[in-house]
Write an enzyme that holds these catalytic residues in place. Structure first.
Site, short mmCIF file in Angstrom:
data_model
loop_
_atom_site.label_atom_id
_atom_site.label_comp_id
_atom_site.label_asym_id
_atom_site.label_seq_id
_atom_site.Cartn_x
_atom_site.Cartn_y
_atom_site.Cartn_z
N ARG A 28 0.84 -1.21 0.00
CA ARG A 28 0.00 0.00 0.00
C ARG A 28 0.87 1.26 0.00
NH1 ARG A 28 -4.54 1.37 4.62
NH2 ARG A 28 -4.81 3.59 4.13
N ASN A 50 -10.28 -4.80 0.07
CA ASN A 50 -10.37 -3.73 -0.92
C ASN A 50 -9.63 -4.05 -2.21
OD1 ASN A 50 -12.00 -1.62 -0.03
ND2 ASN A 50 -10.46 -0.99 1.47
N CYS A 103 -18.47 -2.67 3.36
CA CYS A 103 -17.62 -1.51 3.61
C CYS A 103 -18.21 -0.79 4.81
CB CYS A 103 -17.65 -0.60 2.39
SG CYS A 103 -16.66 0.86 2.59
N HIS A 149 -17.14 3.07 -2.34
CA HIS A 149 -16.34 4.29 -2.21
C HIS A 149 -16.73 5.35 -3.25
CE1 HIS A 149 -12.83 2.35 0.27
NE2 HIS A 149 -14.01 2.26 0.85
N TYR A 154 -15.03 9.84 -0.06
CA TYR A 154 -14.12 9.58 -1.19
C TYR A 154 -14.42 10.44 -2.41
CZ TYR A 154 -12.16 5.56 1.24
OH TYR A 154 -11.51 4.76 2.14
C1 G6P Z 1 -12.30 3.25 5.13
C2 G6P Z 1 -12.70 2.36 4.02
C3 G6P Z 1 -11.98 1.09 4.02
C4 G6P Z 1 -10.52 1.35 4.14
C5 G6P Z 1 -10.22 2.13 5.37
C6 G6P Z 1 -8.79 2.53 5.43
O1 G6P Z 1 -12.95 2.89 6.25
O2 G6P Z 1 -14.04 2.09 4.03
O3 G6P Z 1 -12.27 0.44 2.83
O4 G6P Z 1 -9.82 0.14 4.18
O5 G6P Z 1 -10.95 3.29 5.39
O6 G6P Z 1 -8.46 2.86 6.73
P1 G6P Z 1 -6.95 2.94 7.17
O7 G6P Z 1 -6.98 3.18 8.62
O8 G6P Z 1 -6.32 1.63 6.78
O9 G6P Z 1 -6.39 4.07 6.37
#
Ligand code: G6P
Length: 449
Positions: free
Chosen positions: A97, A151, A173, A203, A256
């Site tokens: 990531r 995801n 989600c 999203h 988003y």
């Molecule tokens: C949101 C989204 C998720 C994503 C997450 C990331 O809640 O719905 O799909 O994975 O944020 O959160 P993070 O703490 O990993 O940045």
């Protein structure tokens, strides 16, 4: 036939979100008769699996339940005769990531977990793995439901439906739940007192809100949001939307949408983080390390408060409620990624959409939404086409399709820069992209520029 006791398997069981999942099951212990919980991970996730798995065992024991909690690296052993399989794995872990965020940003292009080039690469890495899991499920637990949170959740769900030919899949989600919770609070009501109608893609959805009298209170919620000035999600930087534009939509966007409605401003924020080595994934890596230190404490027997620093908070609660709703045919309304089946008239019949649905024992029945306004239709159709092509590229390893997806994604500039970025990311992620092996070799040999 409804079973007396059920077996639930979680792939990516070593995730920091697991305590929330276990808490969700415990909360529903009177409705969900669990016999076994299997937490599965891969060799690289072994240490995390043990730490969080032992916390899960302590939580179940503290709750006085006789559930067996198994920790394993053997996915096939876990899947045998499962009733529900939830997926929350991250191919390539957080380091992948970080690349998804930093490589685009190094070219001055948005880099985000599920949007733009990063999101497409997450799909490229994840789709072959989910299709492998589905193959195992068809053999070892063909009647089980697959509850996917991995995801990009919408694209992963669509890949399972279209290329896995597996119907019993639901994508989840936490974004809709977060909206429902924060917006009911703004109105001083319980979420149950309101009806939320969501429509769009994962999203990338919009929603309307109705009260008990059936009145549309969307614009009231909108004005309250405009004056509350904070972000809905931990992981998305707050930049206020243009109020006039949102009013014109007559629906509430999700967080988003900022990447599409305020692209340049979001990019500038991201670039600042990039300079400080503090992109979201880099920050999350630190939060994770802290969480796992906390989880190690043998006296800890509940989900710690610090987990709410993660953007996905409340997701697991949604997963537990979904399982509960399917198992008990509760017919509750939830927002899920599921096959459109005509609910959103502007999108293909067989694609996955994220939409308010009634959850029955036979899975989600999407509520009909109808048509979008042109401003929504234009964006959502481009994004759906981009998703369809991305999925095809992920399945086939076809360079032309990958380039096509990059070209039409609104967050990736087209032209030479798209090609340079695509090639650089293919090479950087090669360990997790077996389907692109030949293409990557050509790039490395200088045969493909
Ligand atoms: C949101 C989204 C998720 C994503 C997450 C990331 O809640 O719905 O799909 O994975 O944020 O959160 P993070 O703490 O990993 O940045």
């Amino acid at each position: 036939m409804k079973k007396d006791r059920i077996k639930i398997v979680t792939i990516g069981g070593g995730s920091s979100y697991t305590p929330e999942l276990i808490e969700g099951y415990i909360k529903r212990k009177d409705e969900l008769p669990i016999r076994e919980i299997w937490l599965v991970d891969i060799e690289e996730g072994k240490e995390k699996l043990e730490i969080v798995g032992n916390l899960a065992k302590r939580m179940v024991e503290k709750a006085g339940l006789d559930w067996e909690v198994h920790l394993t690296l053997d996915r096939r052993e876990a899947l045998k005769d499962a009733d529900f399989v939830s997926t929350q794995f991250r191919v390539g872990l957080l380091d992948a990531r970080i690349k998804d965020e930093r490589i685009p940003l190094s070219h001055g292009i948005l880099g985000q977990e599920t949007n733009g080039a990063g999101g497409m690469f997450k799909a490229f890495r994840t789709i072959p793995v989910i299709l492998d899991i589905v193959n195992d499920m068809k053999e070892l637990c063909p009647d089980a439901w697959l509850v996917n949170f991995t995801n990009p959740s919408g694209m992963v769900t669509e890949a399972v439906l279209k290329y896995g030919n597996f119907e019993k899949v639901v994508g989840l989600c936490n974004v809709p739940i977060n909206h429902m919770m924060s917006e009911s609070k703004l109105l001083g009501k319980d979420p149950e007192e309101l009806y939320f109608q969501f429509a769009g893609l994962n999203h990338l959805h919009w929603h309307k809100v109705y009260d008990k009298e059936g009145d549309d209170v969307t614009s009231l919620v909108m004005e309250k949001i405009f004056s509350s000035e904070n972000s809905e999600m931990e992981n998305i930087k707050f930049i206020p939307f243009f109020q006039e534009q949102i009013r014109d939509l007559e629906m509430l966007p999700c967080g988003y949408h900022r990447y599409y409605y305020l692209t340049n401003d979001m990019l500038q924020k991201e670039l600042e983080e990039f300079e400080k080595n503090a992109t979201r994934a880099e920050t999350v890596k630190k939060v994770e390390a802290e969480l796992f230190e906390i989880y190690k404490n043998p006296d800890l027997k509940e989900k710690p408060e610090q987990l709410s620093q993660r953007g996905g908070t409340h997701y697991s609660d949604a997963a537990c409620e979904l399982i509960n709703s399917i198992y008990n045919d509760k017919r509750s309304t939830m927002v899920v990624s599921t096959r459109n089946n005509g609910a959103l008239a502007d999108l293909p019949y067989d694609c996955a959409v994220e939409v308010s649905s009634i959850i029955t024992a036979g899975g989600p029945r999407p509520n009909n939404f109808g048509k979008f306004k042109p401003a929504q239709r234009g964006l959502v159709q481009v994004m759906k086409a981009m998703e369809e092509i991305t999925i095809e590229a992920a399945v086939t390893g076809d360079y032309g399709k990958a380039l096509q997806a990059f070209t039409i994604n609104p967050l990736v500039p087209s032209g030479d820069i798209a090609r340079t970025l695509l090639n650089e990311m293919l090479v950087a992620h090669k360990k997790h992209l077996p389907q692109f092996k030949e293409v990557i070799e050509k790039i490395e040999n200088g045969e493909l520029k």
